[in-house]
Every structure is written in structure tokens, then in C-alpha cells.
Write a protein that holds these residues in place. Structure first.
Motif, PDB file in Angstrom:
ATOM      1  N   GLY A 255       0.785  -1.219   0.000  1.00 25.86           N
ATOM      2  CA  GLY A 255       0.000   0.000   0.000  1.00 25.86           C
ATOM      3  C   GLY A 255       0.821   1.275   0.000  1.00 25.86           C
ATOM      4  N   THR A 256       2.147   1.169   0.100  1.00 27.88           N
ATOM      5  CA  THR A 256       2.989   2.355   0.100  1.00 27.88           C
ATOM      6  C   THR A 256       2.971   3.016  -1.278  1.00 27.88           C
ATOM      7  OG1 THR A 256       4.477   1.403   1.749  1.00 27.88           O
ATOM      8  CG2 THR A 256       5.337   3.226   0.439  1.00 27.88           C
ATOM      9  N   PRO A 257       2.730   4.324  -1.345  1.00 31.50           N
ATOM     10  CA  PRO A 257       2.773   4.992  -2.648  1.00 31.50           C
ATOM     11  C   PRO A 257       4.118   4.771  -3.329  1.00 31.50           C
ATOM     12  CG  PRO A 257       1.830   6.446  -0.993  1.00 31.50           C
ATOM     13  CD  PRO A 257       2.374   5.264  -0.257  1.00 31.50           C
ATOM     14  N   ARG A 258       4.075   4.485  -4.606  1.00 28.80           N
ATOM     15  CA  ARG A 258       5.320   4.260  -5.366  1.00 28.80           C
ATOM     16  C   ARG A 258       5.857   5.608  -5.844  1.00 28.80           C
ATOM     17  NH1 ARG A 258       4.159  -0.154  -2.610  1.00 28.80           N
ATOM     18  NH2 ARG A 258       4.806  -2.086  -3.648  1.00 28.80           N
ATOM     19  N   SER A 259       6.274   6.390  -4.881  1.00 29.91           N
ATOM     20  CA  SER A 259       6.716   7.749  -5.178  1.00 29.91           C
ATOM     21  C   SER A 259       8.136   7.759  -5.715  1.00 29.91           C
ATOM     22  CB  SER A 259       6.658   8.599  -3.899  1.00 29.91           C
ATOM     23  OG  SER A 259       7.250   9.862  -4.124  1.00 29.91           O
ATOM     24  N   GLY A 260       8.370   8.636  -6.699  1.00 28.50           N
ATOM     25  CA  GLY A 260       9.723   8.871  -7.188  1.00 28.50           C
ATOM     26  C   GLY A 260      10.189  10.283  -6.908  1.00 28.50           C
ATOM     27  N   GLN A 261       9.510  10.976  -5.995  1.00 28.94           N
ATOM     28  CA  GLN A 261       9.838  12.373  -5.715  1.00 28.94           C
ATOM     29  C   GLN A 261      11.217  12.503  -5.084  1.00 28.94           C
ATOM     30  OE1 GLN A 261       6.556  12.038  -2.587  1.00 28.94           O
ATOM     31  NE2 GLN A 261       7.528  13.988  -1.983  1.00 28.94           N
ATOM     32  N   GLN A 262      11.787  13.696  -5.193  1.00 29.49           N
ATOM     33  CA  GLN A 262      13.148  13.904  -4.729  1.00 29.49           C
ATOM     34  C   GLN A 262      13.304  13.656  -3.234  1.00 29.49           C
ATOM     35  OE1 GLN A 262      14.363  17.976  -5.454  1.00 29.49           O
ATOM     36  NE2 GLN A 262      12.501  18.840  -4.603  1.00 29.49           N
ATOM     37  N   ALA A 263      12.313  14.031  -2.432  1.00 31.48           N
ATOM     38  CA  ALA A 263      12.418  13.821  -0.989  1.00 31.48           C
ATOM     39  C   ALA A 263      12.454  12.336  -0.652  1.00 31.48           C
ATOM     40  CB  ALA A 263      11.255  14.502  -0.269  1.00 31.48           C
ATOM     41  N   ALA A 264      11.712  11.521  -1.397  1.00 30.75           N
ATOM     42  CA  ALA A 264      11.732  10.078  -1.163  1.00 30.75           C
ATOM     43  C   ALA A 264      13.110   9.509  -1.451  1.00 30.75           C
ATOM     44  CB  ALA A 264      10.686   9.391  -2.032  1.00 30.75           C
ATOM     45  N   LEU A 265      13.724   9.938  -2.550  1.00 30.20           N
ATOM     46  CA  LEU A 265      15.062   9.445  -2.899  1.00 30.20           C
ATOM     47  C   LEU A 265      16.082   9.845  -1.833  1.00 30.20           C
ATOM     48  CD1 LEU A 265      15.027  10.319  -6.702  1.00 30.20           C
ATOM     49  CD2 LEU A 265      14.576   8.090  -5.660  1.00 30.20           C
ATOM     50  N   GLY A 266      15.987  11.090  -1.361  1.00 31.48           N
ATOM     51  CA  GLY A 266      16.910  11.541  -0.327  1.00 31.48           C
ATOM     52  C   GLY A 266      16.704  10.808   0.983  1.00 31.48           C
ATOM     53  N   GLN A 267      15.437  10.614   1.363  1.00 31.82           N
ATOM     54  CA  GLN A 267      15.161   9.904   2.615  1.00 31.82           C
ATOM     55  C   GLN A 267      15.604   8.453   2.523  1.00 31.82           C
ATOM     56  OE1 GLN A 267      14.147  11.478   5.293  1.00 31.82           O
ATOM     57  NE2 GLN A 267      14.173   9.635   6.567  1.00 31.82           N
ATOM     58  N   ASP A 268      15.463   7.847   1.347  1.00 35.71           N
ATOM     59  CA  ASP A 268      15.951   6.476   1.171  1.00 35.71           C
ATOM     60  C   ASP A 268      17.446   6.387   1.464  1.00 35.71           C
ATOM     61  OD1 ASP A 268      13.440   5.637   0.365  1.00 35.71           O
ATOM     62  OD2 ASP A 268      13.938   5.543  -1.772  1.00 35.71           O
ATOM     63  N   LEU A 269      18.210   7.379   1.009  1.00 34.47           N
ATOM     64  CA  LEU A 269      19.652   7.370   1.258  1.00 34.47           C
ATOM     65  C   LEU A 269      19.937   7.484   2.749  1.00 34.47           C
ATOM     66  CD1 LEU A 269      22.641   7.502   0.557  1.00 34.47           C
ATOM     67  CD2 LEU A 269      22.323   9.918  -0.080  1.00 34.47           C
ATOM     68  N   THR A 270      19.264   8.397   3.424  1.00 30.19           N
ATOM     69  CA  THR A 270      19.459   8.545   4.867  1.00 30.19           C
ATOM     70  C   THR A 270      19.111   7.260   5.600  1.00 30.19           C
ATOM     71  OG1 THR A 270      18.990  10.920   4.776  1.00 30.19           O
ATOM     72  CG2 THR A 270      18.761   9.852   6.909  1.00 30.19           C
ATOM     73  N   GLU A 271      17.998   6.638   5.239  1.00 31.38           N
ATOM     74  CA  GLU A 271      17.562   5.420   5.927  1.00 31.38           C
ATOM     75  C   GLU A 271      18.444   4.229   5.580  1.00 31.38           C
ATOM     76  OE1 GLU A 271      13.395   5.247   4.971  1.00 31.38           O
ATOM     77  OE2 GLU A 271      12.896   6.828   6.416  1.00 31.38           O
ATOM     78  N   PHE A 272      19.005   4.216   4.390  1.00 30.48           N
ATOM     79  CA  PHE A 272      19.991   3.196   4.020  1.00 30.48           C
ATOM     80  C   PHE A 272      21.214   3.308   4.919  1.00 30.48           C
ATOM     81  CE2 PHE A 272      23.757   2.173   1.308  1.00 30.48           C
ATOM     82  CZ  PHE A 272      23.515   0.822   1.097  1.00 30.48           C
ATOM     83  N   MET A 273      21.717   4.524   5.108  1.00 27.46           N
ATOM     84  CA  MET A 273      22.870   4.736   5.981  1.00 27.46           C
ATOM     85  C   MET A 273      22.531   4.364   7.420  1.00 27.46           C
ATOM     86  SD  MET A 273      24.212   8.352   4.322  1.00 27.46           S
ATOM     87  CE  MET A 273      25.323   8.694   5.712  1.00 27.46           C
ATOM     88  N   ASP A 274      21.336   4.754   7.877  1.00 28.02           N
ATOM     89  CA  ASP A 274      20.918   4.416   9.243  1.00 28.02           C
ATOM     90  C   ASP A 274      20.906   2.902   9.451  1.00 28.02           C
ATOM     91  OD1 ASP A 274      20.543   7.099   9.843  1.00 28.02           O
ATOM     92  OD2 ASP A 274      18.366   7.037   9.595  1.00 28.02           O
ATOM     93  N   ALA A 275      20.331   2.185   8.486  1.00 27.61           N
ATOM     94  CA  ALA A 275      20.182   0.735   8.623  1.00 27.61           C
ATOM     95  C   ALA A 275      21.528   0.033   8.690  1.00 27.61           C
ATOM     96  CB  ALA A 275      19.354   0.189   7.465  1.00 27.61           C
ATOM     97  N   LEU A 276      22.554   0.618   8.069  1.00 29.08           N
ATOM     98  CA  LEU A 276      23.885   0.024   8.077  1.00 29.08           C
ATOM     99  C   LEU A 276      24.793   0.635   9.154  1.00 29.08           C
ATOM    100  CD1 LEU A 276      24.515  -0.276   4.226  1.00 29.08           C
ATOM    101  CD2 LEU A 276      23.894  -2.087   5.829  1.00 29.08           C
ATOM    102  N   GLY A 277      24.244   1.500   9.973  1.00 29.42           N
ATOM    103  CA  GLY A 277      25.029   2.095  11.056  1.00 29.42           C
ATOM    104  C   GLY A 277      26.090   3.066  10.569  1.00 29.42           C
ATOM    105  N   ILE A 278      25.845   3.729   9.459  1.00 29.66           N
ATOM    106  CA  ILE A 278      26.801   4.689   8.897  1.00 29.66           C
ATOM    107  C   ILE A 278      26.421   6.092   9.350  1.00 29.66           C
ATOM    108  CG2 ILE A 278      27.730   5.683   6.770  1.00 29.66           C
ATOM    109  CD1 ILE A 278      27.072   3.001   5.413  1.00 29.66           C
ATOM    110  N   GLU A 279      27.273   6.712  10.145  1.00 28.75           N
ATOM    111  CA  GLU A 279      26.983   8.056  10.618  1.00 28.75           C
ATOM    112  C   GLU A 279      27.278   9.114   9.562  1.00 28.75           C
ATOM    113  OE1 GLU A 279      28.894   8.882  14.321  1.00 28.75           O
ATOM    114  OE2 GLU A 279      27.982   7.159  15.332  1.00 28.75           O
ATOM    115  N   ARG A 280      28.398   8.950   8.861  1.00 34.15           N
ATOM    116  CA  ARG A 280      28.780   9.905   7.816  1.00 34.15           C
ATOM    117  C   ARG A 280      29.345   9.130   6.637  1.00 34.15           C
ATOM    118  NH1 ARG A 280      32.848  14.260   9.324  1.00 34.15           N
ATOM    119  NH2 ARG A 280      31.699  15.640   7.928  1.00 34.15           N
TER     120      ARG A 280
END
Length: 306
Positions: free
Chosen positions: A87-112
Motif C-alpha cells: 500500500g505504500t505509494p510508489r513515489s519517485g519524488q526527490q524527498a523520497a530518494l533523499g530519505q531512502d539514502l538517509t535510511e539506508f545509511m541508518d540501517a547500516l550504522g553509517i553516521e557519515r
């Protein structure tokens, strides 16, 4: 010539698929290198539309040889990356792409991390660098400052530029959505050829990446991306706050290298920099013989300052 065992190991490592779960996605990614976290920031390489992680095979190998940990994720809608909820919207907006990167780093424990990318991936990198600079050790962006000016998207560009954006307007229509769905490889192969007209290895590279276009969410994410950036559709409410911050087109103050493709078939070199938005240390490197993307540097880059 027979590849050495070291070369084969590098190839296997580059192509070994890893997965990590974020709040929205299960992201497929590749990892190579054994950099020491806390000493050298990992490098995250982000591909664009309609490409995939194979675009970074050579640079990932070079960075790993230099002692860096390199992570190359498939963006939402590409390759093995999947949404967790139907049910998640299949968004391609810029904020979604940026948040995906942040959450990818979070999930792998990457601070910077050092973040680098082109097209959609470069936009994700710019979004995080602009809104969460504490997470970015450095930025490499092909095409310069790529945060979208959605409020100004109805302003016409020069006719030749409008001509180059035909595919975006195509995706605004139902005809275009169906065209991408039914002819995705033929259409995307055409875009590769138009965008990097002097790339001799494009056909071979496309064959290595084409499978990523058959992700079940590829068409929906792509169409939403090219409609949202013109204000034609609503974004996912999950990203409303971040999108509001991006509407101000915030400056980027982290150390930055801007790569300008001298043979880019979409955007002229003079329009690829956006250097007024970079307020920190910044260097522009013009790459003769490069289009939107390419595997090999054909001539020495021409450096400049932002």
C-alpha cells in the motif's frame, strides 16, 4: 587472457548482492572494499534513471583498491530493491530518494559518508547534503546542484532544452506510461544512446543493466518522479516536511566536486553546475567525451572552481 584469482575475487565481491531493510524498503546493494569505519568514511555511489549499479563497477573497484569501503544500492524501483508494504505509494519524488539514502545509511550504522551520484542518485546525494550536512563527509555530484525547483517548473526553458526533455513530457501522459511499461528496454536503450552519444561501450553496458528495469515498481516510480517534479501529482505525505524544506532550495556547504559531462545529450555543460548553491569548498571538473554517464574517462578533465 585469464583473469587472476585476485581479479576474480574483486568481480565476485562487486556482484555479490546484499540486502538491508529500512522503514519503507528492502534495499539490494553491493559492497566492496574493507575501509575502516571511523578512519575513512564509507563511499555510497548512487545511480540514475534508467541505469543501475553496474554503472559504478570500475569506480567501485578503484575506490576499494584505494582502501575505501564502497556501497552501491539499487534505487527504489530498480533491480532487487522492493517496497515492504503493497500500500505504500510508489513515489519517485526527490524527498523520497533523499530519505531512502538517509535510511539506508541508518540501517547500516553509517553516521557519515562520502556520497556520489548522477541524475536521480545525484539528486538523492544533494538532498541529504543540503538538509543533513552532518551525515555527509563529502559530495560528488554529476550535473551540479540538482534539487528541483518544483514551484518554478512551469517556466519554459529554451526550445532546444525543451526538445531534450521530450521523454519527461511523454511520461506525463497515459500514452507515455504505457510506452514505458510495454517498451521499457527499447525506450531506455534509446535514452542511453541519446544521453551519452559518444560512449562506445553503451550497448554492452546496457545489456548488463537491463534486468534492473524489470523491477515490478519501475514504471510507477519513474512516472511519478517525472510528474511530481512538474507539480502534476501529489507527493507521498510521508515526505511532506522534507519536500517543504527542499522547496527553499537550501545551499550545500559540504566539500563538493561537481562533474560536468562535456557530451551530455540532455543538459548543456553550462547548465550542469548550479554553483551558486554550493557555499563550501567546491571544485568543478569538466569531463570531455562524457555524456550523462560513461564507464571510462576518454580525455583529461578540465578543473575549475565553483
Amino acid at each position: 587472457m585469464t583473469a587472476s584469482s585476485h581479479e576474480l575475487h574483486e568481480l565476485d565481491e562487486l556482484h555479490e548482492l546484499h540486502r538491508v531493510t529500512t522503514p519503507v524498503l528492502e534495499i539490494g546493494y553491493h559492497r566492496t572494499g574493507e575501509g575502516r569505519r571511523g578512519t575513512d568514511a564509507p563511499v555510497v555511489l548512487l545511480h540514475g534513471f534508467p541505469y543501475d549499479v553496474r554503472a559504478f563497477d570500475e569506480v567501485a573497484r578503484l575506490l576499494a583498491e584505494a582502501g575505501r569501503e564502497v556501497l552501491v544500492p539499487y534505487l527504489r524501483g530498480f533491480g532487487p530493491t522492493r517496497f515492504l508494504d503493497g500500500g505504500t505509494p510508489r513515489s519517485g519524488q526527490q524527498a523520497a530518494l533523499g530519505q531512502d539514502l538517509t535510511e539506508f545509511m541508518d540501517a547500516l550504522g553509517i553516521e557519515r559518508a562520502v556520497v556520489a551520484g548522477y541524475d536521480w542518485g545525484g539528486r538523492a546525494a544533494c538532498v541529504v547534503a543540503a538538509t543533513s550536512p552532518e551525515r555527509v563527509r563529502g559530495l560528488v555530484t554529476a550535473g551540479g546542484y540538482t534539487v528541483q525547483d518544483i514551484a518554478g517548473a512551469t517556466e519554459p526553458a529554451a526550445p532546444e532544452a525543451e526538445h531534450n526533455f521530450w521523454y519527461q513530457y511523454y511520461f506525463h501522459s497515459e500514452r507515455g506510461r504505457l510506452g514505458l511499461e510495454r517498451n521499457r528496454e527499447e525506450l531506455c536503450r534509446l535514452l542511453w544512446r541519446l544521453w551519452s552519444p559518444t560512449w562506445p561501450g553503451a550497448e554492452e553496458a546496457f545489456a548488463a543493466s537491463a534486468a534492473s528495469l524489470h523491477n515490478p515498481d519501475f514504471v510507477e516510480v519513474a512516472v511519478h518522479s517525472y510528474r511530481h517534479r512538474y507539480g502534476l501529482v501529489e507527493g507521498d505525505p510521508r515526505y511532506a516536511d522534507l519536500e517543504e524544506r527542499l522547496a527553499a532550495r537550501p545551499p550545500i556547504g559540504v566539500p563538493t566536486v561537481v562533474l560536468v559531462g562535456g557530451d551530455n545529450g540532455v543538459i548543456a555543460p553550462a547548465d550542469q553546475q548550479g554553483t551558486g548553491r554550493f557555499t563550501g569548498p567546491c571544485e568543478v571538473r569538466t569531463l570531455p567525451g562524457w555524456g550523462t554517464t560513461s564507464r571510462r574517462r576518454r580525455r583529461r578533465p578540465s578543473p575549475g572552481r565553483c
